[in-house]
Scaffold this motif. Structure first.
Motif, PDB file in Angstrom:
ATOM      1  N   ARG A 151       0.375  -1.651  -3.447  1.00 54.58           N
ATOM      2  CA  ARG A 151       0.755  -3.058  -3.307  1.00 54.58           C
ATOM      3  C   ARG A 151       2.124  -3.299  -3.913  1.00 54.58           C
ATOM      4  O   ARG A 151       2.966  -4.000  -3.332  1.00 54.58           O
ATOM      5  CB  ARG A 151      -0.283  -3.956  -3.976  1.00 54.58           C
ATOM      6  CG  ARG A 151       0.005  -5.445  -3.768  1.00 54.58           C
ATOM      7  CD  ARG A 151      -1.152  -6.307  -4.187  1.00 54.58           C
ATOM      8  NE  ARG A 151      -1.194  -6.494  -5.636  1.00 54.58           N
ATOM      9  CZ  ARG A 151      -2.112  -7.233  -6.264  1.00 54.58           C
ATOM     10  NH1 ARG A 151      -3.057  -7.825  -5.567  1.00 54.58           N
ATOM     11  NH2 ARG A 151      -2.096  -7.358  -7.569  1.00 54.58           N
TER      12      ARG A 151
ATOM     13  N   PRO B 149       0.807  -5.929  -0.048  1.00 53.94           N
ATOM     14  CA  PRO B 149      -0.651  -5.839   0.126  1.00 53.94           C
ATOM     15  C   PRO B 149      -1.075  -5.435   1.529  1.00 53.94           C
ATOM     16  O   PRO B 149      -2.125  -4.823   1.704  1.00 53.94           O
ATOM     17  CB  PRO B 149      -1.126  -7.262  -0.197  1.00 53.94           C
ATOM     18  CG  PRO B 149       0.073  -8.125   0.016  1.00 53.94           C
ATOM     19  CD  PRO B 149       1.263  -7.291  -0.342  1.00 53.94           C
TER      20      PRO B 149
ATOM     21  N   TRP C 230      -7.350  -9.685  -0.999  1.00 50.29           N
ATOM     22  CA  TRP C 230      -6.246  -8.771  -1.308  1.00 50.29           C
ATOM     23  C   TRP C 230      -4.966  -9.185  -0.577  1.00 50.29           C
ATOM     24  O   TRP C 230      -3.861  -8.981  -1.074  1.00 50.29           O
ATOM     25  CB  TRP C 230      -6.667  -7.356  -0.920  1.00 50.29           C
ATOM     26  CG  TRP C 230      -5.607  -6.317  -1.044  1.00 50.29           C
ATOM     27  CD1 TRP C 230      -4.790  -5.860  -0.058  1.00 50.29           C
ATOM     28  CD2 TRP C 230      -5.252  -5.593  -2.217  1.00 50.29           C
ATOM     29  NE1 TRP C 230      -3.946  -4.896  -0.535  1.00 50.29           N
ATOM     30  CE2 TRP C 230      -4.209  -4.709  -1.862  1.00 50.29           C
ATOM     31  CE3 TRP C 230      -5.719  -5.602  -3.548  1.00 50.29           C
ATOM     32  CZ2 TRP C 230      -3.617  -3.843  -2.775  1.00 50.29           C
ATOM     33  CZ3 TRP C 230      -5.122  -4.734  -4.451  1.00 50.29           C
ATOM     34  CH2 TRP C 230      -4.085  -3.873  -4.069  1.00 50.29           C
TER      35      TRP C 230
ATOM     36  N   HIS D  67       0.029 -14.554  -1.925  1.00 52.71           N
ATOM     37  CA  HIS D  67       0.593 -13.213  -2.064  1.00 52.71           C
ATOM     38  C   HIS D  67       2.094 -13.281  -1.825  1.00 52.71           C
ATOM     39  O   HIS D  67       2.561 -13.073  -0.712  1.00 52.71           O
ATOM     40  CB  HIS D  67      -0.062 -12.253  -1.084  1.00 52.71           C
ATOM     41  CG  HIS D  67      -1.523 -12.054  -1.348  1.00 52.71           C
ATOM     42  ND1 HIS D  67      -1.983 -11.273  -2.373  1.00 52.71           N
ATOM     43  CD2 HIS D  67      -2.617 -12.568  -0.751  1.00 52.71           C
ATOM     44  CE1 HIS D  67      -3.313 -11.297  -2.379  1.00 52.71           C
ATOM     45  NE2 HIS D  67      -3.720 -12.077  -1.407  1.00 52.71           N
TER      46      HIS D  67
END
Lengths: 742, 179
Positions: free
Chosen positions: A138, A143, A165, A387
């Motif tokens: 990552r 990711p 995730w 993210h």
């Protein structure tokens, strides 16, 4: 009566023989102590309802437990998919639970990747290793550089992990390597794919047409039950198959079509049906568009035209078409399931979907039904984390760049692992419950792709080939040892089913729900798994859905209110295209540059001395997942290569039934030794193998080296340009005696 | 009235999947290497003019059972409902019954005695169906009392065209096949 050993009893008998004979009591003496019916003692002290995982059908099971051991499994009469009956795989589920070759402890690779050499590790060490490696990927690549391959109901925990995730790269081989072309074709024609279980009404069909479907050998339990029910009521079968399948043995018409030419046959059937005005004109006027274009398109696709292509007699094409049409709308063209054959598969399935429409069977009794899901509340999840730095969803091509695909292609993920093939390279794989070395075509290619990875982890019950390529292997317990999420698929009788641990996990195996949660904790996503365990997750959903948990646990499944499933019951056929019409002519395909109506294009012919390799299913096995199961391997330990009797006589070496041969494909790939089945039940231009055999994994002591692997011999495949499915029936093999050295 | 247990196999519905064999194995703790019931696919003809019969087979529980006559210890005997059973305590595994059986219905269990289908007497005597009948996904198997005129097996045997295996052996099999 005094107890004697067997030997003592014989001695007494011999000594007493004379006296007994003299007394005239000889016969009655031996029967004096009539035995009672002996009870094998397999009924459980307790019986636990759950649902099966030996295949994707997830039938309801009653597990008998005696003295802490599961003694036997029966069908759950409360469950709509089993109705109290199980297929052989389901009945043999204890063979998986007690498989001595099961993965028992976490393993960390101790040699080169792919060499299948590991050291045992604690769960803590193994999970820390996985977390550490994923976090590295990552940090370096984002990711979305992590992909998940998943198969089976327990994949739900892993899909949730991936969502948290921040990666959309979740592929199941059940799509692009199996039912994908069918989903795409029905979406193009009716607006939606069929899903699973398929919304078909076998029990009420009066004619059932199977095109390359091995139903009866492929045990989709409910479908096989309903097929037999229909046959018992007098339904006729029409079977299209190069092989005389079990279903063909029950058919009114078997059309032994040349492999790769099914589409020509379908077009000829349409020609007969439209020319002779046997289609459902009223239904089509109401629900469909494109009939004029279709009629013009098939005007020249006569049975004589198709006969020259398929090898099927023109009269047989006509007669079968008339039979199929005579039963409309209760005439079911079965959509099949494993439909990735030749790379033109979406168009072939388009023809199937169009034919169903011509018969007026979509949304009608005996055809395709309207289904619904049992309403369930979801678990109240916290918001998934943001993210930063990840790529926007809009940056990624839909379905791997195939405009009609509505799921991620597992083969596309494999492709994206080769450097420079995609927008970004995939760097880590999580493989849950699927043996990619058999599930994906060209295992040689898969093995090469894996070597580009920074990391790969496999989570499975058995040490399948893919585990040998993993950096970490995590042992999951069987479905009989774990709770999972609730099952509530769309069905004609909406229902909810529960999976309950029947016995505690053996060895150091753990439920996938536990593994995913522990991993999430270690990568900073623990708040996304706020439940203590799967049981608490399920209880929360049940409470929010206002379902009586105790009742569901006692019964195993609850059936919801009946729904109208067809026009005859008051339902409107489910057509979700843009304008609510069935698309006989596909403007969408035309806009994308494809043929708006399916057309036949010839496949490559076999090189001299070679046969086209076909594969299918056996009722005792689910691909390679069950070939190590001792209970199921006993009646079916290895596959055979089916060869036409006349073709066998024409081989350059003598071949008798049962002789062992080696198969060599067009690229020089060689199978292990496999028994030949010399038979009249197959065309002379092809051979046939049951899929899932020829394992090479060291840990599969029962299955290893038994039979031939069709996956290994599938060193090439044809990609469907419409949805990306990998057609595998494009490999050719020749036979060599097994004793011969290469 | 004395019972006569019988089974009818509908070969039109049977797909020879083998669920009967697996259910029987787990129900009856049948040892590895032996089967109390099994499936057959019988093909006739030459490509492409073919016929296929799929059926589930087991001990025929003959009314005139040669295995019972052949057994030197009386281990093979006629039990309730005419079902033919084996008393494992008396059986020495001598195989005389196997030699006399024209159907290959018997095998030597790992424990040393001969084993075979009992019609699941332990279930039938509790008003439950044999394990194979209960699990059969195609409902090809029907079990019942042939002496009862109202039972399903009686109606099938007398109302449909049936055959038995090797009728020329004179054993009077009680497993019937609908064709």
């Amino acid at each position: 009566m005094a107890r004697y050993t067997r030997r003592q009893f014989i001695q007494i008998g011999a000594a007493a023989g004379g006296a007994v004979a003299a007394s005239g009591l000889a016969t009655r003496f031996w029967g004096l102590d009539a035995a009672r019916a002996e009870d094998p003692g397999t009924d459980g002290d307790r019986v636990v309802p759950t649902f099966c995982e030996l295949c994707f059908w997830n039938c309801g099971v009653l597990a008998h437990v005696k003295g802490g051991q599961v003694t036997k499994l029966g069908g759950n009469p409360e469950h709509p998919l089993s109705r109290g009956m199980l297929c052989p795989r389901g009945a043999g589920g204890t063979g998986l639970l007690y498989d001595p070759d099961r993965l028992k402890k976490p393993l960390i690779r101790a040699s080169k990747r792919g060499e299948d050499v590991f050291q045992e590790a604690s769960w803590d060490a193994a999970l820390n290793k996985v977390a550490e490696e994923l976090l590295k990927v990552r940090e370096r690549h984002g990711p979305e550089a992590v992909a998940l391959f998943t198969h089976g109901f327990g994949g739900s925990w892993w899909k949730h992990f991936m969502k948290a995730w921040g990666s959309p790269n979740i592929g199941a081989p059940s799509y692009a390597q199996c039912r994908g072309p069918r989903e795409a074709a029905f979406t193009l024609t009716y607006g939606e794919g069929l899903g699973s279980p398929e919304p078909i009404d076998l029990a009420n069909a009066r004619v059932i047409t199977l095109i390359g479907s091995h139903l009866g050998e492929n045990m989709h339990n409910t479908q096989v039950q309903e097929l037999a029910e229909a046959v018992g009521k007098g339904a006729q079968l029409v079977v299209v198959d190069p092989r005389f399948s079990v279903a063909a043995g029950k058919a009114r018409y078997w059309l032994p079509v040349k492999p790769g030419t099914d589409l020509a046959l379908l077009l000829a059937w349409m020609n007969v049906i439209l020319t002779e005005k046997r289609h459902d004109a009223e239904y089509l006027a109401k629900y469909a568009t494109g009939l004029d274009e279709l009629t013009a398109h098939v005007a020249t696709k006569t049975p004589e035209w198709a006969s020259a292509i398929t090898g099927v007699r023109p009269e047989l094409i006509r007669e079968s078409a008339r039979l199929i049409a005579s039963a409309r709308p209760a005439s079911l063209i079965h959509p099949g399931r494993h439909t990735t054959w030749y790379g033109d598969d979406t168009q072939r399935l388009r023809a199937t979907a169009i034919l169903a429409a011509l018969l007026g069977s979509w949304g009608r009794r005996g055809g395709y039904l309207v289904t619904d899901k049992f309403r369930l509340a979801g678990y109240p999840l916290p918001k998934p984390p943001l993210h930063p730095g990840g790529r926007s969803k809009d940056d990624m091509p839909k379905g791997g760049g195939f405009p009609v695909a509505d799921e991620v292609l597992a083969s596309g993920l494999c492709d994206a692992t080769k450097p420079g093939r995609a927008l970004y390279d995939l760097k880590a794989w999580i493989v849950y419950g699927t043996n990619l070395m058999q599930a994906l075509p060209a295992p040689q290619e898969t093995a090469a792709a894996i070597q580009n990875l920074d990391f790969i982890v496999a989570i499975d019950v058995l040490p399948a080939e893919i585990c040998g390529f993993a950096d970490v292997v995590l042992p999951e317990c069987t479905y009989l040892e774990r709770d999972d999420d609730l099952a509530a698929p769309a069905y004609k009788q909406p229902f909810v089913a529960i999976r309950q641990a029947v016995v505690p996990p053996m060895y150091e195996s753990k439920p996938g729900s536990w593994i995913a949660k522990e991993l999430a904790n270690r990568v900073g996503l623990g708040d996304q798994f706020p439940w203590a365990d799967a049981r608490e997750f399920v209880e929360t959903r049940l409470a929010a859905s206002k379902i009586d948990s105790a009742e569901l646990r006692r019964k195993g499944a609850l059936v919801g209110k009946p729904i109208p499933t067809c026009e005859e019951e008051g339902a409107t056929p489910n057509i979700t295209t843009g304008d609510g019409k069935i698309k006989l002519f596909s403007a969408e395909l035309q806009q994308l540059g494809f043929e708006p109506l399916p057309d036949f294009h010839p496949q490559e012919e076999a090189p001299a001395g070679m046969f086209r390799m076909l594969s299918g299913r056996a009722p005792t096995h689910t691909f390679g997942r069950t070939t190590n199961n001792r209970l199921l391997a006993e009646p079916f330990p290895e596959n055979e290569v089916w060869v036409n009797a006349e073709a066998a006589r024409a081989l350059p070496f003598p071949l008798a039934n049962g002789d062992r041969v080696v198969l060599v494909n067009q690229d020089g790939v060689r199978s292990g030794p496999v028994r030949a089945r010399v038979t009249e039940r197959i065309r002379g231009d092809c051979v046939y193998l049951v899929h899932g055999f020829g394992h090479t994994a060291k840990g599969l002591r029962q299955a290893r080296g038994r039979g031939a692997s069709d996956s290994l011999l599938t060193s090439r495949y044809k990609v469907d340009p419409i949805m990306g499915g990998t057609g595998v029936n494009v490999n050719f093999v020749r036979l060599e005696p097994a004793g011969r050295v290469a | 009235m004395k019972k006569r247990y019988a089974m009818v196999v509908d070969t039109r519905r049977c797909v020879a999947c083998g669920a009967c064999a697996i259910a029987c194995k787990t129900e009856n703790r049948v040892s590895n290497g032996g089967f109390r019931c099994w499936t057959v696919q019988e093909t006739s003809g030459t490509f492409p003019d073919l016929a296929l019969e799929a059926r589930s087979e087991r001990c025929n529980h003959c009314a005139d059972a040669p295995c019972v006559s052949a057994c030197p210890t009386g281990a093979s005997y006629v039990a309730e409902g005419g079902a033919v059973a084996v008393d494992r305590r008396k059986c020495t595994g001598c195989k005389a019954c196997m030699a006399s059986c024209p159907y290959g219905a018997r095998f030597v269990h790992a424990e040393g005695h001969v084993d075979k289908c009992t019609f699941c007497l332990h279930r039938v005597t509790q008003a439950r169906l044999p394990a194979c009948v209960e699990t059969c996904p195609t409902k090809a198997l029907t079990f019942g009392d042939l002496a009862d005129p109202a039972s399903a097996v009686t109606r099938l045997v007398h109302g449909r065209r049936v055959k038995t295996l090797q009728p020329e052996a004179g054993t009077r099999p009680q497993v019937f096949f609908l064709t």
